[in-house]
Every structure is written in structure tokens, then in C-alpha cells.
Design an enzyme around this catalytic site. Sequence first.
Site, mmCIF file in Angstrom:
data_model
loop_
_atom_site.group_PDB
_atom_site.id
_atom_site.type_symbol
_atom_site.label_atom_id
_atom_site.label_comp_id
_atom_site.label_asym_id
_atom_site.label_seq_id
_atom_site.Cartn_x
_atom_site.Cartn_y
_atom_site.Cartn_z
ATOM 1 N N VAL A 159 10.387 -0.073 -6.334
ATOM 2 C CA VAL A 159 11.451 -0.914 -5.762
ATOM 3 C C VAL A 159 12.794 -0.218 -5.916
ATOM 4 O O VAL A 159 13.261 0.045 -7.030
ATOM 5 C CB VAL A 159 11.487 -2.308 -6.425
ATOM 6 C CG1 VAL A 159 12.626 -3.140 -5.833
ATOM 7 C CG2 VAL A 159 10.158 -3.026 -6.208
ATOM 8 N N GLU B 195 8.336 1.089 -11.650
ATOM 9 C CA GLU B 195 9.789 1.019 -11.424
ATOM 10 C C GLU B 195 10.205 1.725 -10.130
ATOM 11 O O GLU B 195 11.100 1.254 -9.409
ATOM 12 C CB GLU B 195 10.530 1.635 -12.618
ATOM 13 C CG GLU B 195 12.035 1.615 -12.493
ATOM 14 C CD GLU B 195 12.607 0.218 -12.270
ATOM 15 O OE1 GLU B 195 12.656 -0.557 -13.209
ATOM 16 O OE2 GLU B 195 13.017 -0.081 -11.114
ATOM 17 N N GLU C 294 8.788 6.773 4.903
ATOM 18 C CA GLU C 294 7.366 6.680 4.573
ATOM 19 C C GLU C 294 6.576 7.594 5.512
ATOM 20 O O GLU C 294 7.068 8.005 6.572
ATOM 21 C CB GLU C 294 6.884 5.231 4.750
ATOM 22 C CG GLU C 294 7.539 4.258 3.810
ATOM 23 C CD GLU C 294 7.348 4.615 2.340
ATOM 24 O OE1 GLU C 294 6.202 4.742 1.893
ATOM 25 O OE2 GLU C 294 8.358 4.792 1.642
ATOM 26 N N ARG D 161 -3.923 17.022 -1.146
ATOM 27 C CA ARG D 161 -4.796 17.395 -0.030
ATOM 28 C C ARG D 161 -4.951 18.903 0.112
ATOM 29 O O ARG D 161 -6.044 19.390 0.354
ATOM 30 C CB ARG D 161 -4.228 16.816 1.260
ATOM 31 C CG ARG D 161 -4.585 15.362 1.449
ATOM 32 C CD ARG D 161 -4.886 15.107 2.919
ATOM 33 N NE ARG D 161 -5.226 13.716 3.157
ATOM 34 C CZ ARG D 161 -4.405 12.837 3.718
ATOM 35 N NH1 ARG D 161 -3.195 13.199 4.076
ATOM 36 N NH2 ARG D 161 -4.797 11.601 3.936
ATOM 37 N N GLY E 233 13.816 2.827 -5.356
ATOM 38 C CA GLY E 233 13.846 4.212 -5.848
ATOM 39 C C GLY E 233 14.422 4.332 -7.247
ATOM 40 O O GLY E 233 13.887 3.790 -8.213
ATOM 41 N N ILE F 250 17.063 3.077 -8.637
ATOM 42 C CA ILE F 250 17.760 1.940 -9.272
ATOM 43 C C ILE F 250 16.777 1.213 -10.190
ATOM 44 O O ILE F 250 15.656 0.922 -9.780
ATOM 45 C CB ILE F 250 18.238 0.909 -8.218
ATOM 46 C CG1 ILE F 250 19.070 1.575 -7.135
ATOM 47 C CG2 ILE F 250 19.025 -0.208 -8.865
ATOM 48 C CD1 ILE F 250 19.523 0.591 -6.065
ATOM 49 N N LYS G 18 8.940 -4.447 -1.103
ATOM 50 C CA LYS G 18 9.811 -4.458 -2.294
ATOM 51 C C LYS G 18 10.298 -5.881 -2.597
ATOM 52 O O LYS G 18 10.372 -6.292 -3.753
ATOM 53 C CB LYS G 18 10.988 -3.516 -2.066
ATOM 54 C CG LYS G 18 10.543 -2.053 -1.952
ATOM 55 C CD LYS G 18 11.642 -1.194 -1.358
ATOM 56 C CE LYS G 18 11.213 0.258 -1.244
ATOM 57 N NZ LYS G 18 12.128 1.050 -0.407
HETATM 58 N N1 NAI Z 1 9.881 9.399 -0.680
HETATM 59 C C1 NAI Z 1 10.610 8.466 -1.292
HETATM 60 O O1 NAI Z 1 11.844 8.488 -1.272
HETATM 61 C C2 NAI Z 1 9.931 7.368 -2.026
HETATM 62 C C3 NAI Z 1 8.575 7.224 -2.005
HETATM 63 N N2 NAI Z 1 7.987 6.205 -2.694
HETATM 64 C C4 NAI Z 1 6.541 6.069 -2.710
HETATM 65 O O2 NAI Z 1 5.992 7.180 -3.390
HETATM 66 C C5 NAI Z 1 4.710 7.481 -2.867
HETATM 67 C C6 NAI Z 1 4.681 8.933 -2.417
HETATM 68 O O3 NAI Z 1 5.668 9.112 -1.420
HETATM 69 P P1 NAI Z 1 6.094 10.579 -0.903
HETATM 70 O O4 NAI Z 1 6.065 11.537 -2.015
HETATM 71 O O5 NAI Z 1 7.344 10.376 -0.141
HETATM 72 O O6 NAI Z 1 4.904 10.870 0.107
HETATM 73 P P2 NAI Z 1 4.443 12.290 0.711
HETATM 74 O O7 NAI Z 1 3.788 11.973 1.995
HETATM 75 O O8 NAI Z 1 5.558 13.261 0.675
HETATM 76 O O9 NAI Z 1 3.355 12.758 -0.360
HETATM 77 C C7 NAI Z 1 2.094 12.166 -0.481
HETATM 78 C C8 NAI Z 1 1.149 13.151 -1.136
HETATM 79 O O10 NAI Z 1 -0.117 12.529 -1.307
HETATM 80 C C9 NAI Z 1 -1.120 13.478 -0.967
HETATM 81 N N3 NAI Z 1 -2.328 12.785 -0.564
HETATM 82 C C10 NAI Z 1 -2.550 12.043 0.547
HETATM 83 N N4 NAI Z 1 -3.817 11.604 0.554
HETATM 84 C C11 NAI Z 1 -4.384 12.077 -0.568
HETATM 85 C C12 NAI Z 1 -5.676 11.970 -1.129
HETATM 86 N N5 NAI Z 1 -6.644 11.284 -0.525
HETATM 87 N N6 NAI Z 1 -5.926 12.598 -2.291
HETATM 88 C C13 NAI Z 1 -4.958 13.294 -2.918
HETATM 89 N N7 NAI Z 1 -3.717 13.413 -2.432
HETATM 90 C C14 NAI Z 1 -3.441 12.826 -1.276
HETATM 91 C C15 NAI Z 1 -0.522 14.287 0.148
HETATM 92 O O11 NAI Z 1 -1.174 15.523 0.261
HETATM 93 C C16 NAI Z 1 0.915 14.418 -0.357
HETATM 94 O O12 NAI Z 1 0.975 15.507 -1.257
HETATM 95 C C17 NAI Z 1 4.469 6.458 -1.749
HETATM 96 O O13 NAI Z 1 3.784 5.346 -2.287
HETATM 97 C C18 NAI Z 1 5.882 6.056 -1.348
HETATM 98 O O14 NAI Z 1 5.929 4.781 -0.783
HETATM 99 C C19 NAI Z 1 8.715 5.320 -3.450
HETATM 100 C C20 NAI Z 1 10.071 5.407 -3.495
HETATM 101 C C21 NAI Z 1 10.789 6.421 -2.758
HETATM 102 N N1 LIG Z 2 10.880 4.902 2.604
HETATM 103 C C1 LIG Z 2 11.530 4.272 1.512
HETATM 104 C C2 LIG Z 2 11.415 5.140 0.307
HETATM 105 C C3 LIG Z 2 11.712 4.442 -0.935
HETATM 106 O O1 LIG Z 2 11.180 3.440 -1.304
HETATM 107 C C4 LIG Z 2 12.990 4.023 1.851
HETATM 108 O O2 LIG Z 2 13.455 4.570 2.855
HETATM 109 O O3 LIG Z 2 13.643 3.268 1.131
HETATM 110 NA NA NA Z 3 13.532 1.336 -9.033
#
Ligand code: NAI
Ligand SMILES: N[C@@H](CC=O)C(=O)O
Ligand code: NA
Length: 429
Positions: A133, A130, A191, A45, A135, A137, A206
Amino acid sequence: MKPLRIGLAGLGTVGVGVIKLLRAHAAELTARGGRSIEVVAVSARSRTRDRGVSLDGLRWYDDPVALAQDAEIDVAVELIGGSEGSARAMVEAALARGIPVVTANKALVALHGGALTALASKHNTTLFYEAAVAGGIPAIKLVREALAADRLESVGGILNGTCNYILTEMRATGRDFADVLAEAQAKGYAEAEPSTDVDGWDAAHKLAILAGIAFRPIRFDSLSVHGIRDVTSADLRFATELGYRIKLLGLARQQEGKPLEAWVRPCMVPVSVPVASVEGVFNAVTTFGPFSGPMTISGRGAGEGPTASAVVADLVDVARGASLPVWGVADVPDVIDCAPLDDVESAFYVRLDVADRSGTMAGLTSVLRDHDVSVHLVSQHEAAPGRAHVALVTHRVTERAVQEAVAGLSALPTVNGAPLVLKIEDSLQ
Ligand SMILES: NC(=O)C1=CN([C@@H]2O[C@H](COP(=O)(O)OP(=O)(O)OC[C@H]3O[C@@H](n4cnc5c(N)ncnc54)[C@H](O)[C@@H]3O)[C@@H](O)[C@H]2O)C=CC1
Ligand SMILES: N[C@@H](CC=O)C(=O)O
Ligand code: NA
């Protein structure tokens, strides 16, 4: 060999982690993938935000769909999040032009996995997820690859790092819910909309994915989902006293000749089972199969490093030319509904806030007797002057019986507010 060129959308916690990891371990990744793995184009963004990594020399797209259509990328990485909008459009655009997609997006895969798989197979490409689900693991690799020979009877575990972190910190330090949630957000675990975590939806996404691989894809709306908002420090204290830990569990079970049971809910887990000692942001994936037996793997379920590790491992698979069936089977079967839980039997914990006076306990026991719910243990603590918290542990009864009994208890004039009912999950090994 030519490098694997990545188009990366989403430069938040996970996206930045992926860039850092690709740079930090470039030599090993080249050796393992057989070619270098390089980010060449990005979409996010804000062009100006300082993310602590250099984006110099990378092509920038405001629109992630345009990024997916860049002819000079070999793989699209979606780290935006959300089951609709830009994330879905970008993934569809990449699959439709026949390039593989790597995503961490559990909501997208849980709700649209079947359609995305069909699109991928139509265009002779594949979807890797991967990181979606548990993170870091290897949950997908465990169930889809390592346990491909077994006919699992159950799969699930602790699938949300934010909730496990909150429950652990509340119990260990006595801090309140909102304070610990804010910390989990600051650490990048939660999230974008944290109710997705605390109300159980993220764990449900998940679980739906794991159940889809282990059994059959399930209709997401047929899952029973409850989060941790109603769990209080009084419950955490009762749990410790009674020999349990409270964990948000997601579990799917399919025993011979029985319908598929699947739910997400906070449960009382005996301290002796492996998942009870999985604390903080750690997740646990637990399986049981007739040949493989009980298995539990645990590790960090959220955060920059562990999630990036899973995304980049998928990129190594892409670099190696791996082509794995998205749901573990060549032809994805139609979705099925999970069975209603009314007739499922379990022991239950019931916590009530009651008037601390004579006759209160007699009133509670007569309602329980009328519903044929037999009590195994009772404990009580003063909640405030003239009020007490009472915890009951029932013998095994059906979900219907306990819910009807609790409705009867709520109607008593001596009971304040809504009682909390937690399943006692003692089947995990
Ligand atoms: N944070 C975590 O520990 C984990 C996150 N996930 C998944 O990973 C994905 C990303 O999560 P995070 O990095 O934590 O989210 P975040 O909110 O930190 O980052 C999301 C990014 O997407 C960008 N974005 C939003 N709308 C956009 C658009 N229309 N065009 C281009 N960029 C756009 C934002 O600017 C931001 O840079 C999600 O699907 C989340 O569920 C999965 C496992 C663990
Ligand atoms: N929001 C999620 C991120 C990883 O999937 C969590 O807390 O487990
Ligand atoms: Na995983």
C-alpha cells in the site's frame, strides 16, 4: 546470531531494488535487525537477463513454490505480482510450512488476505505487506500500529503513483495520456498490465487493504471503481480555473450509525487541501479519527527505491522477531459489503461537449431543472469550430440525481459523446 536467510521470488523492479538495498545498507540493517539479512535463493523467469546486480552464489529455482520449500530459507519474499498463479501458490507454500512471508502484492492481499491470514495463524507465522500500500509510505504501520487507539472515520487518499504521475504531467506539460503512461512504465511505476493502474483497480486493491484494517475486511466486488481514462486536458484546464486539482482518490468512510462507503474515482479536490499538492509519483494516505484528528502523510508510492525500502523494513521486523496481527485484530471478522452510493450527497463537476449554438444552454438547464439539480458554477471554452466544452459545478445532490440528470443531458441532440462526471471531494482536511 544466525543470519536471516531470504528466498526471493521475482527479480523485476522491486526484487532488484531489494537486493541493491540489502547490499547498500548491510551494516545498518544488521544493527537494526540484530542479525544480518541475506538473500540466499532466488526465483525469476529468465536466468540470463542482465539486471545490473550480481546473482553469483545464490541458489536458483525456476519454480517459486520450490523456492518457498527450500529448507535453508527463513523467510519468503514474494515480488512476482498477481493475485493468482505462482505468487499465490508460493505464498501459501511458505505459510503452510510455517515461515513468514513478505510481499508487495496488493492484489493478492486485497483478494485473499483473509484466507492467507488464517493459513498464517494456523501455522503460527505471519504475513508482512507494507510495500503493498502506497509503496514507500508507511501506510500499514500508520493505520495498523500508530493509529491503533483511534476509531477512524475515514481512510484513503492518492493510492496510485502511475495515475497521479499521468494527471500531474498532463496538467503541467500538456502531454497526452498515452505518452505519459509509457514514461511511467519505463520508470517502473506501472503494473505489468497498466490497465490495472489507469482503470483504478490497483488503487482499489490498496483501499480494500486499508479499509480492512481501519474498519472491516470488505468484499472487493462491492467497491465502486472508476479510473482516469476519461479525464481529458479540457478537464484539467477547467479544474485549474475553478480552483481544483483532479486526483484519483480512493476513500473509505464509516461514520457513526452509517454503512461503510468506499470508492475509487477521479475527483476534483480544492487546491487548499493537502492531497491537492501531492504530485507526480507521490501518494498520500489521509485519515480522520475523533482522537487523532486529520492526518496526511505523503511520499513516493511506486518505483524501485521506495518500494524496496518498505519491503526491507518488513524484513527488519522479521529479523527482530516481530509478530504483528496481519489485519490488526486477533480474529479477522467476516467480509462485509460496501454500501451503494446512490444516496450519498456531494457536489459534482459535469463536463459536456456540446454544439456551440443558441438554445444549447437552455436545453441543458431545463434537463437539470427537471432532475432538481441546481447549478453553482458554469464555464465554457471553444472545443473546435462550432463545438464547446461546458463545465457545470452542481450544488450538493445525490449520486442518483446527478447520474439521472446526466443521462438526460446525454440524450439531448446538442450533446456529443458521453459527459464526464467527477465528484467534488471537499471533506478532506
Ligand atoms: N513497481 C512498483 O513501483 C511497485 C510494485 N509493487 C508490487 O510488487 C510486485 C512486483 O512488481 P514489479 O517489480 O514492478 O514487477 P516486475 O514485472 O518488474 O517484476 C516481476 C518479476 O517476477 C518474475 N516472475 C513472473 N512470473 C514468475 C514466476 N512464475 N516465477 C518466478 N518469477 C516470476 C518476472 O520475471 C519479474 O522478474 C507486484 O506485486 C507489484 O504490484 C508494489 C508497490 C510498488
Ligand atoms: N503501479 C503501482 C505501483 C505501486 O503500488 C502505482 O503506480 O502506484
Ligand atoms: Na507502504
